[in-house]
Design an enzyme around this catalytic site. Structure first.
Site, PDB file in Angstrom:
ATOM      1  N   ASP A   9       0.786  -1.239   0.000  1.00  0.00           N
ATOM      2  CA  ASP A   9       0.000   0.000   0.000  1.00  0.00           C
ATOM      3  C   ASP A   9       0.822   1.296   0.000  1.00  0.00           C
ATOM      4  O   ASP A   9       1.426   1.645   1.015  1.00  0.00           O
ATOM      5  CB  ASP A   9      -0.924   0.047   1.216  1.00  0.00           C
ATOM      6  CG  ASP A   9      -1.621  -1.277   1.503  1.00  0.00           C
ATOM      7  OD1 ASP A   9      -1.027  -2.338   1.237  1.00  0.00           O
ATOM      8  OD2 ASP A   9      -2.743  -1.243   2.026  1.00  0.00           O
ATOM      9  N   GLU A  38      -4.068   1.733  -2.918  1.00  0.00           N
ATOM     10  CA  GLU A  38      -5.280   1.955  -2.129  1.00  0.00           C
ATOM     11  C   GLU A  38      -5.246   3.202  -1.240  1.00  0.00           C
ATOM     12  O   GLU A  38      -6.287   3.790  -0.968  1.00  0.00           O
ATOM     13  CB  GLU A  38      -5.498   0.649  -1.339  1.00  0.00           C
ATOM     14  CG  GLU A  38      -5.900   0.744   0.080  1.00  0.00           C
ATOM     15  CD  GLU A  38      -7.394   0.869   0.228  1.00  0.00           C
ATOM     16  OE1 GLU A  38      -8.086   0.959  -0.797  1.00  0.00           O
ATOM     17  OE2 GLU A  38      -7.849   0.913   1.361  1.00  0.00           O
ATOM     18  N   ASN A  39      -4.040   3.603  -0.805  1.00  0.00           N
ATOM     19  CA  ASN A  39      -3.921   4.773   0.081  1.00  0.00           C
ATOM     20  C   ASN A  39      -3.058   5.874  -0.542  1.00  0.00           C
ATOM     21  O   ASN A  39      -2.526   6.725   0.163  1.00  0.00           O
ATOM     22  CB  ASN A  39      -3.289   4.375   1.429  1.00  0.00           C
ATOM     23  CG  ASN A  39      -4.027   3.271   2.121  1.00  0.00           C
ATOM     24  OD1 ASN A  39      -3.489   2.173   2.273  1.00  0.00           O
ATOM     25  ND2 ASN A  39      -5.248   3.519   2.526  1.00  0.00           N
ATOM     26  N   ASN A  66     -10.327  -1.254   0.362  1.00  0.00           N
ATOM     27  CA  ASN A  66     -11.576  -0.752   0.938  1.00  0.00           C
ATOM     28  C   ASN A  66     -11.808   0.746   0.693  1.00  0.00           C
ATOM     29  O   ASN A  66     -12.921   1.224   0.852  1.00  0.00           O
ATOM     30  CB  ASN A  66     -11.635  -1.057   2.441  1.00  0.00           C
ATOM     31  CG  ASN A  66     -10.428  -0.535   3.191  1.00  0.00           C
ATOM     32  OD1 ASN A  66      -9.290  -0.743   2.765  1.00  0.00           O
ATOM     33  ND2 ASN A  66     -10.638   0.132   4.293  1.00  0.00           N
ATOM     34  N   HIS A  67     -10.745   1.477   0.300  1.00  0.00           N
ATOM     35  CA  HIS A  67     -10.929   2.904   0.008  1.00  0.00           C
ATOM     36  C   HIS A  67     -11.045   3.171  -1.495  1.00  0.00           C
ATOM     37  O   HIS A  67     -10.826   4.298  -1.947  1.00  0.00           O
ATOM     38  CB  HIS A  67      -9.766   3.719   0.575  1.00  0.00           C
ATOM     39  CG  HIS A  67      -9.695   3.687   2.069  1.00  0.00           C
ATOM     40  ND1 HIS A  67     -10.762   4.030   2.869  1.00  0.00           N
ATOM     41  CD2 HIS A  67      -8.696   3.328   2.914  1.00  0.00           C
ATOM     42  CE1 HIS A  67     -10.415   3.901   4.141  1.00  0.00           C
ATOM     43  NE2 HIS A  67      -9.175   3.469   4.203  1.00  0.00           N
ATOM     44  N   HIS A 146      -6.751  -7.889   0.438  1.00  0.00           N
ATOM     45  CA  HIS A 146      -6.781  -6.676   1.242  1.00  0.00           C
ATOM     46  C   HIS A 146      -7.686  -6.930   2.444  1.00  0.00           C
ATOM     47  O   HIS A 146      -8.910  -6.809   2.365  1.00  0.00           O
ATOM     48  CB  HIS A 146      -7.309  -5.532   0.368  1.00  0.00           C
ATOM     49  CG  HIS A 146      -6.966  -4.193   0.903  1.00  0.00           C
ATOM     50  ND1 HIS A 146      -5.714  -3.642   0.789  1.00  0.00           N
ATOM     51  CD2 HIS A 146      -7.704  -3.286   1.590  1.00  0.00           C
ATOM     52  CE1 HIS A 146      -5.693  -2.454   1.359  1.00  0.00           C
ATOM     53  NE2 HIS A 146      -6.892  -2.225   1.855  1.00  0.00           N
ATOM     54  N   HIS A 171      -3.270  -4.056   3.518  1.00  0.00           N
ATOM     55  CA  HIS A 171      -4.215  -3.297   4.349  1.00  0.00           C
ATOM     56  C   HIS A 171      -3.715  -3.008   5.759  1.00  0.00           C
ATOM     57  O   HIS A 171      -3.977  -1.932   6.278  1.00  0.00           O
ATOM     58  CB  HIS A 171      -5.596  -3.973   4.427  1.00  0.00           C
ATOM     59  CG  HIS A 171      -6.594  -3.242   5.268  1.00  0.00           C
ATOM     60  ND1 HIS A 171      -7.072  -1.993   4.941  1.00  0.00           N
ATOM     61  CD2 HIS A 171      -7.211  -3.569   6.444  1.00  0.00           C
ATOM     62  CE1 HIS A 171      -7.939  -1.596   5.868  1.00  0.00           C
ATOM     63  NE2 HIS A 171      -8.029  -2.530   6.791  1.00  0.00           N
ATOM     64  N   HIS A 173      -0.599  -2.702   6.723  1.00  0.00           N
ATOM     65  CA  HIS A 173       0.542  -1.788   6.583  1.00  0.00           C
ATOM     66  C   HIS A 173       1.802  -2.204   7.331  1.00  0.00           C
ATOM     67  O   HIS A 173       2.786  -1.482   7.325  1.00  0.00           O
ATOM     68  CB  HIS A 173       0.162  -0.349   6.997  1.00  0.00           C
ATOM     69  CG  HIS A 173      -0.842   0.298   6.086  1.00  0.00           C
ATOM     70  ND1 HIS A 173      -1.162   1.626   6.147  1.00  0.00           N
ATOM     71  CD2 HIS A 173      -1.586  -0.213   5.077  1.00  0.00           C
ATOM     72  CE1 HIS A 173      -2.072   1.919   5.239  1.00  0.00           C
ATOM     73  NE2 HIS A 173      -2.343   0.801   4.573  1.00  0.00           N
TER      74      HIS A 173
END
Ligand SMILES: [Fe+2]
Length: 260
Positions: A9, A38-39, A66-67, A146, A171, A173
């Site tokens: 991520d 994702e982030n 999820n984001h 994730h 996810h 991290h």
């Protein structure tokens, strides 16, 4: 043999910076690079600018999580087959949850999948994989799972052992030290770790999360500035299975050089 690099991520500006600097240097050593984005945009989701930066740095595919829906321009971006959103979402969701690439004569299918334990609702990831794997001509299959819970990640990897080449978690991290090849040839690591600010709580300035825990009230989180780390997993895949898995870690020093 397919040499695949998976980068965990990418988080905010520090993550984008270390990725942009390091990925071009890693590129010649790999046939294919997957990056979880994702982030990437401000710590939440992906926008066009971040997608262009990640692919421009050398990523062949970008996965989400999820984001995925945080930024408005994601829907248009999902027309690009290099961008893979979670597979286990309702029918009719824009984009694709898996895509098959041709890599020097080898078919490689990249999958992004959401966990359900301590996460927002998603369809059953185990059954979603069964459905996907019933399709022909997927070739070698790489899964970015994730998910939050280590148990769910391990269960999926064991469930898919021998049916996919790799299940790598994202996810949480934090890179886990459990890289292994399961008995039937599937490489597994619970979490690849993230690519973002080093002196942070999973990317955020420590003050926000600390205040949240101490006061038990919501508190604004901000992306921590300063040196960044890049975490990932190096894989060697052959005949649809893994022959090697190795963690990759890079850390910016105070002067921008590698500390390890
Ligand atoms: Fe996430």
């Amino acid at each position: 043999m397919l040499r695949l690099l998976f980068v965990g991520d990418v988080y905010g500006k520090p993550g984008r910076r270390v990725l942009a600097a390091q990925l071009p240097l890693l590129r010649p050593d790999f046939d294919f690079i997957v990056v979880n984005g994702e982030n990437a945009a401000g710590g939440y989701g992906l926008n066009r600018e971040s997608f262009d930066l990640i692919t421009g740095a050398g990523a062949d595919a970008v996965t989400l999580g999820n984001h995925a829906w945080h930024h408005k321009d994601i829907t248009a971006l999902l027309n690009d087959p290099r961008l893979i959103r979670p597979l286990n979402l309702p029918p009719g969701t824009p984009g694709r949850g898996a895509h098959t690439f041709e890599v020097s004569g080898v078919r490689l299918t990249v999958v992004n999948l959401l966990g359900r334990v301590f996460m927002d609702a998603a369809h059953n990831p185990f059954l979603a994989m069964d459905e996907l794997l019933a399709q022909p001509d997927l070739g070698t299959v790489f899964v970015d799972f994730h998910a939050e819970a280590t148990s769910e990640k391990a269960a999926l990897a064991w469930y898919l052992d021998g049916r996919v080449a790799a299940v790598i978690g994202t996810h949480t991290h934090v890179a886990t030290a459990d890289s292994r090849i399961l008995p039937n040839g599937t490489a597994f690591q619970t979490d690849a770790g993230f690519t973002g600010p080093l002196h942070s709580i999973i990317g955020a300035d420590p003050d926000g999360p600390i205040q949240k825990f101490v006061t038990e009230r919501p508190h604004r989180f901000s992306v921590k500035d300063g040196p960044a780390e890049l975490n990932g997993v190096k894989l060697e895949l052959e005949g649809g299975q893994a022959v090697r898995i190795e963690r990759y870690h890079y850390e910016e020093g105070g002067d921008g050089s590698a500390a390890s």
